[in-house]
Design a protein around this motif. Structure first.
Motif, PDB file in Angstrom:
ATOM      1  N   GLY A 372       0.801  -1.207   0.000  1.00  0.00           N
ATOM      2  CA  GLY A 372       0.000   0.000   0.000  1.00  0.00           C
ATOM      3  C   GLY A 372       0.837   1.260   0.000  1.00  0.00           C
ATOM      4  N   HIS A 373       0.149   2.405   0.024  1.00  0.00           N
ATOM      5  CA  HIS A 373       0.839   3.695  -0.009  1.00  0.00           C
ATOM      6  C   HIS A 373       1.362   4.111   1.362  1.00  0.00           C
ATOM      7  CE1 HIS A 373      -0.292   4.496  -4.177  1.00  0.00           C
ATOM      8  NE2 HIS A 373      -1.528   4.065  -3.886  1.00  0.00           N
ATOM      9  N   SER A 374       1.006   3.363   2.405  1.00  0.00           N
ATOM     10  CA  SER A 374       1.487   3.678   3.754  1.00  0.00           C
ATOM     11  C   SER A 374       2.489   2.643   4.231  1.00  0.00           C
ATOM     12  CB  SER A 374       0.309   3.758   4.728  1.00  0.00           C
ATOM     13  OG  SER A 374      -0.381   2.520   4.769  1.00  0.00           O
ATOM     14  N   ALA A 375       3.314   2.150   3.311  1.00  0.00           N
ATOM     15  CA  ALA A 375       4.276   1.104   3.649  1.00  0.00           C
ATOM     16  C   ALA A 375       5.313   1.634   4.621  1.00  0.00           C
ATOM     17  CB  ALA A 375       4.946   0.577   2.390  1.00  0.00           C
ATOM     18  N   ARG A 376       5.764   0.761   5.503  1.00  0.00           N
ATOM     19  CA  ARG A 376       6.792   1.134   6.467  1.00  0.00           C
ATOM     20  C   ARG A 376       8.183   0.973   5.887  1.00  0.00           C
ATOM     21  NH1 ARG A 376       7.859  -1.584  12.477  1.00  0.00           N
ATOM     22  NH2 ARG A 376       9.678  -0.298  13.003  1.00  0.00           N
ATOM     23  N   TYR A 377       8.425  -0.151   5.200  1.00  0.00           N
ATOM     24  CA  TYR A 377       9.739  -0.435   4.630  1.00  0.00           C
ATOM     25  C   TYR A 377       9.650  -0.477   3.107  1.00  0.00           C
ATOM     26  CZ  TYR A 377      11.008  -2.005   9.349  1.00  0.00           C
ATOM     27  OH  TYR A 377      11.248  -2.075  10.693  1.00  0.00           O
ATOM     28  N   GLY A 378      10.747  -0.110   2.502  1.00  0.00           N
ATOM     29  CA  GLY A 378      10.928  -0.292   1.074  1.00  0.00           C
ATOM     30  C   GLY A 378      12.297  -0.886   0.822  1.00  0.00           C
ATOM     31  N   SER A 379      12.339  -2.082   0.277  1.00  0.00           N
ATOM     32  CA  SER A 379      13.619  -2.756   0.025  1.00  0.00           C
ATOM     33  C   SER A 379      13.918  -2.697  -1.468  1.00  0.00           C
ATOM     34  CB  SER A 379      13.566  -4.212   0.498  1.00  0.00           C
ATOM     35  OG  SER A 379      12.513  -4.909  -0.126  1.00  0.00           O
ATOM     36  N   TYR A 380      14.983  -2.005  -1.821  1.00  0.00           N
ATOM     37  CA  TYR A 380      15.367  -1.880  -3.229  1.00  0.00           C
ATOM     38  C   TYR A 380      16.424  -2.926  -3.537  1.00  0.00           C
ATOM     39  CZ  TYR A 380      15.895   0.322  -7.754  1.00  0.00           C
ATOM     40  OH  TYR A 380      15.886   0.565  -9.112  1.00  0.00           O
ATOM     41  N   CYS A 405       6.218   6.962  -1.109  1.00  0.00           N
ATOM     42  CA  CYS A 405       6.406   7.009  -2.553  1.00  0.00           C
ATOM     43  C   CYS A 405       7.818   7.435  -2.948  1.00  0.00           C
ATOM     44  CB  CYS A 405       5.378   7.946  -3.188  1.00  0.00           C
ATOM     45  SG  CYS A 405       5.469   9.638  -2.570  1.00  0.00           S
ATOM     46  N   HIS A 406       8.610   7.919  -2.012  1.00  0.00           N
ATOM     47  CA  HIS A 406       9.986   8.348  -2.309  1.00  0.00           C
ATOM     48  C   HIS A 406      11.030   7.292  -1.909  1.00  0.00           C
ATOM     49  CE1 HIS A 406       8.688  12.492  -3.191  1.00  0.00           C
ATOM     50  NE2 HIS A 406       7.852  12.344  -2.161  1.00  0.00           N
ATOM     51  N   MET A 407      10.593   6.158  -1.375  1.00  0.00           N
ATOM     52  CA  MET A 407      11.554   5.163  -0.905  1.00  0.00           C
ATOM     53  C   MET A 407      12.295   4.496  -2.056  1.00  0.00           C
ATOM     54  SD  MET A 407       9.732   3.358   2.408  1.00  0.00           S
ATOM     55  CE  MET A 407       8.390   2.647   1.467  1.00  0.00           C
ATOM     56  N   GLU A 408      11.621   4.303  -3.196  1.00  0.00           N
ATOM     57  CA  GLU A 408      12.286   3.635  -4.311  1.00  0.00           C
ATOM     58  C   GLU A 408      13.426   4.481  -4.864  1.00  0.00           C
ATOM     59  OE1 GLU A 408      11.219   1.315  -8.484  1.00  0.00           O
ATOM     60  OE2 GLU A 408       9.657   2.411  -7.396  1.00  0.00           O
ATOM     61  N   MET A 409      13.218   5.771  -4.984  1.00  0.00           N
ATOM     62  CA  MET A 409      14.277   6.645  -5.467  1.00  0.00           C
ATOM     63  C   MET A 409      15.477   6.630  -4.525  1.00  0.00           C
ATOM     64  SD  MET A 409      15.587   8.823  -7.552  1.00  0.00           S
ATOM     65  CE  MET A 409      14.220   9.252  -8.625  1.00  0.00           C
ATOM     66  N   GLU A 410      15.218   6.655  -3.208  1.00  0.00           N
ATOM     67  CA  GLU A 410      16.305   6.641  -2.239  1.00  0.00           C
ATOM     68  C   GLU A 410      17.071   5.317  -2.293  1.00  0.00           C
ATOM     69  OE1 GLU A 410      18.857   7.941   0.744  1.00  0.00           O
ATOM     70  OE2 GLU A 410      17.424   9.044  -0.508  1.00  0.00           O
ATOM     71  N   GLY A 411      16.358   4.212  -2.428  1.00  0.00           N
ATOM     72  CA  GLY A 411      17.025   2.919  -2.530  1.00  0.00           C
ATOM     73  C   GLY A 411      17.900   2.809  -3.756  1.00  0.00           C
ATOM     74  N   LEU A 412      17.428   3.329  -4.908  1.00  0.00           N
ATOM     75  CA  LEU A 412      18.227   3.308  -6.130  1.00  0.00           C
ATOM     76  C   LEU A 412      19.483   4.163  -5.987  1.00  0.00           C
ATOM     77  CD1 LEU A 412      18.656   2.610  -9.111  1.00  0.00           C
ATOM     78  CD2 LEU A 412      17.170   4.550  -9.689  1.00  0.00           C
TER      79      LEU A 412
END
Length: 706
Positions: A372-380, A405-412
């Protein structure tokens, strides 16, 4: 070699008069049998010797037996000699001399074992509930399993029966002692926080409070590593049968048990004589029972849930350590080992990428947890598309950036910064069609491709919606062909304009027009053919064709088609994301470091089994399975069956934990401390007073009567 149990059999050795002793049948192998027969007949064997020759235990040296310690202590009913053992002793004098030497060695060993905890324990008198003239009651096990050699000196230390066994003289007679379970919380405080005891000191015993700094537990050196030994489920009443009688005086004794998680200690003190001993169910490594540590490591490294395991153990009434103990052991030993092992594997993988120089092709994608849009973690995740191995994982928590929504950019960004720091030069990268990613990669001048499956999936949904209209039902016949045309366009084109030209040619093809105006693709490549079904072709100007043309030639669609990956896709990366569910399901909540370690475990498992070959039958034929996914609505496909996965990384982690991390966890904990762990999501808010919240709590179900 089995023992012969014959009531009226005598030893066949010339000159031996011992009866009813442990007898062994002469072996059948010719070489060994010849040596035994020569000994029996004092070097002058007859031409034909009987097959029923017997040799008693008095004629063997102590080192010829492989379970002598167990037999003397009353834990074994049969003596076994080693393979190839030869009788060499004659007469009782020689035998008694050997036994005296053995007893002296045992006594010297026992004198080196400290018995402070036994002296400090309270002793209470135990009395049989019978007349003093009646013989003491002994258990049936001791009546039928009486060892032939009775100890006459210091009680024998049963080192080959338990991992930590000692026999010492009790300070006095004792009474029946109640069973006592230790509180693991207090014991863990001793292990990791309390006092001056070093939790990694092999002389520290967590089961007893000591006033001396001397060793209280002696852990014998096993022939194989502790974590590779076999384990069994043993019922309590079956185990305590071994301690119902004193092995010295054969009288009844009542043992006392102490537990800590999976660990059991049995303390036996005979009220009739001075015999005392302790028996541990598992080795004690430093100050931690090996079973508790290995169970924690096994649960963690296999991706299992401790809470689920706890329910299983409760259903079976199996003893298990508490969750706080599990977390403490995992935090101190398991997680540092996982981080170290992943970093070692990652360094080796990056060294291989550096050798490829300009030929590195990567795929990157993010997985959110929870969904969902309120995810706690984003693993890239970044994967090498040539060997299908994970080379980097970056875990981002939502409060580290402006939002989920900004976690993917930070992981990359973190992954590319790591690769640049290590000197890895990229040729291209395949990602999804997120606009933020496209702008960032355009600025960094990295060749960027889009995954075809993602584009095809989104476009197929639009075409399905269009085909549901009454005037557009004819489109259903072309959806499958349009999807295949997209994959063919990506694989057969060498440049972006050529991909666009081939893609837009489908609008002419579905109208039965196979010559095109674009010079990059002037005509269809298929052979001319005459169609039997004229009704399947679309006509220009109809509602169906207008909607299809609008969907296929959308401005953003054409830009994405121009960047479709011609070589590799991210399907393997999606398979890895599916495997993460085994180690970190989205229904469970993990702390930041726990989530990161589970991602590392999933990566190690995936990398080890990425190149599994296809399985074959007994006749050598390749195996396939029929796949009928619900999404394809009746369409089937064949998939190859792979060989079973391996779990060598678990064995390597076990060796690392027991061989290095437990002995000196400092360097490994230092690596964990280098990981920047963000504050918890609730840390940005002020925690209210609990009593105020309780006082203000109102439920709609506790209203008064109206």
């Amino acid at each position: 070699m089995a023992k012969v149990r014959a009531k009226h059999a005598n030893c066949s050795v010339v000159g031996c008069t011992d009866e009813h002793r442990t007898l062994f049948r002469v072996p059948a192998s010719e070489k060994t049998r010849e040596q035994w027969v020569r000994f029996i007949f004092s070097g002058n064997p007859p031409e034909t010797a009987s097959k029923n020759l017997l040799v008693c235990a008095n004629h063997f040296k102590p080192e010829c037996f492989r379970n002598l310690g167990q037999y003397k202590a009353g834990f074994a009913s049969k003596l076994f000699v080693n393979e190839g053992a030869i009788p060499t002793e004659r007469g009782k004098a020689a035998d008694e001399g050997n036994m005296a030497v053995s007893q002296m060695a045992v006594q010297m060993t026992c004198n080196r074992i400290s018995s402070n905890w036994m002296r400090a324990s309270t002793s209470v008198r135990f009395a049989d509930a019978a007349c003093q003239t009646d013989p003491p009651i002994t258990c049936s096990w001791m009546k039928t399993h009486t060892p032939p050699f009775r100890s006459t000196g210091v009680p024998v230390s049963c080192t080959d029966v338990g991992v930590d066994s000692s026999a010492v003289r009790a300070s006095g007679p004792s009474r029946k002692r109640p069973r006592m379970d230790l509180e693991e919380e207090e014991e863990e405080e001793k292990l990791f926080k309390g006092g001056s005891e070093d939790p990694h000191d092999v002389t520290h015993d967590p089961l007893h409070s000591l006033t001396s700094t001397q060793s209280t537990d002696v852990t014998t050196e096993p022939s194989i590593p502790i974590h590779k030994m076999s384990k069994y489920i043993v019922y309590e009443n079956c185990l305590l049968e071994l301690f119902e009688a004193c092995p010295r005086c054969r009288r009844a004794s009542r043992p006392k048990t102490r537990t800590m998680g999976t660990f059991l200690r049995v303390e036996q003190n005979c009220p009739h004589c001075d015999f005392s001993r302790t028996w541990n169910s598992q080795p004690i490594i430093g100050s931690v029972p090996a079973g508790n540590l290995q169970l924690t490591a096994a649960v963690y490294t296999s991706g299992a849930s401790f809470l689920t395991l706890e329910k299983i153990f409760q259903a079976m009434n199996l003893q298990l350590c508490k969750y706080t103990t599990f977390r403490r052991l995992a935090r101190r030993f398991i997680e540092p080992a996982i981080v170290y092992r992943w970093r070692t594997m990652q360094d080796a993988t990056l060294e291989q990428l550096i050798s490829h120089r300009q030929n590195v092709m990567l795929a990157g994608d993010m997985r959110t947890d929870s969904p969902g849009h309120s995810a706690r973690y984003g693993s890239y995740t970044v994967m090498d598309l040539r060997n299908k191995k994970i080379i980097d994982l970056q875990l981002v928590q939502s409060n580290e950036v402006a939002g989920s929504c900004h976690m993917e950019m930070e992981g990359l960004k973190r992954s590319l910064a790591l690769l640049e720091e290590r000197g890895v030069t990229l040729n291209s990268i395949v990602t999804d069609r997120r606009p933020q990613i496209q702008r960032f990669l355009k600025e960094t001048r990295i060749k960027h491709y889009h995954d075809v499956w993602r584009l095809e999936k989104r476009l197929s949904k639009k075409l399905v919606l269009i085909s549901k209209n009454k005037d557009c039902a004819i489109l259903k016949k072309w959806i499958h062909s349009i999807k295949h045309h997209m994959y063919w366009t990506a694989a057969s084109s060498a440049s972006g304009p050529e991909r666009v030209a081939k893609w837009t040619s489908i609008l002419n093809h579905i109208r039965d027009v196979h010559v095109h105006e674009d010079p990059a693709f002037p005509r269809c490549l298929h052979a001319p053919r005459t169609s039997r079904d004229k009704s399947k072709w679309l006509k220009a100007g109809t509602e169906a064709f207008i909607k299809v043309e609008k969907a296929l030639t959308n401005k953003r669609i054409l830009k994405d088609v121009e960047k479709m990956s011609p070589h590799h896709q991210t399907s393997s990366l999606e398979a890895f994301h599916s495997s993460i569910l085994r180690f970190a399901p989205k229904t469970a909540v993990f702390p930041f470091l726990g989530m990161l370690c589970r991602l590392y475990l999933a990566a190690m498992h995936f990398n080890e089994n990425a190149g599994r070959p296809q399985a074959t039958s007994s006749t050598g034929e390749l195996l396939y399975r029929l796949n009928l996914p619900k999404s394809k609505k009746g369409e089937f496909s064949m998939k190859p069956v792979k060989v079973d996965p391996t779990y060598d990384y678990v064995d390597e982690l076990m060796d690392l934990i027991f061989g290095k991390v437990f002995e000196d966890p400092g360097p490994y904990e230092a690596e964990v401390q280098k990981i920047p762990i963000p504050d918890d999501l609730s840390a940005q808010f002020e925690k209210p007073d609990k009593m105020e919240v309780i006082a203000s709590y109102v439920s709609r179900f506790n209203q008064g009567l109206v």
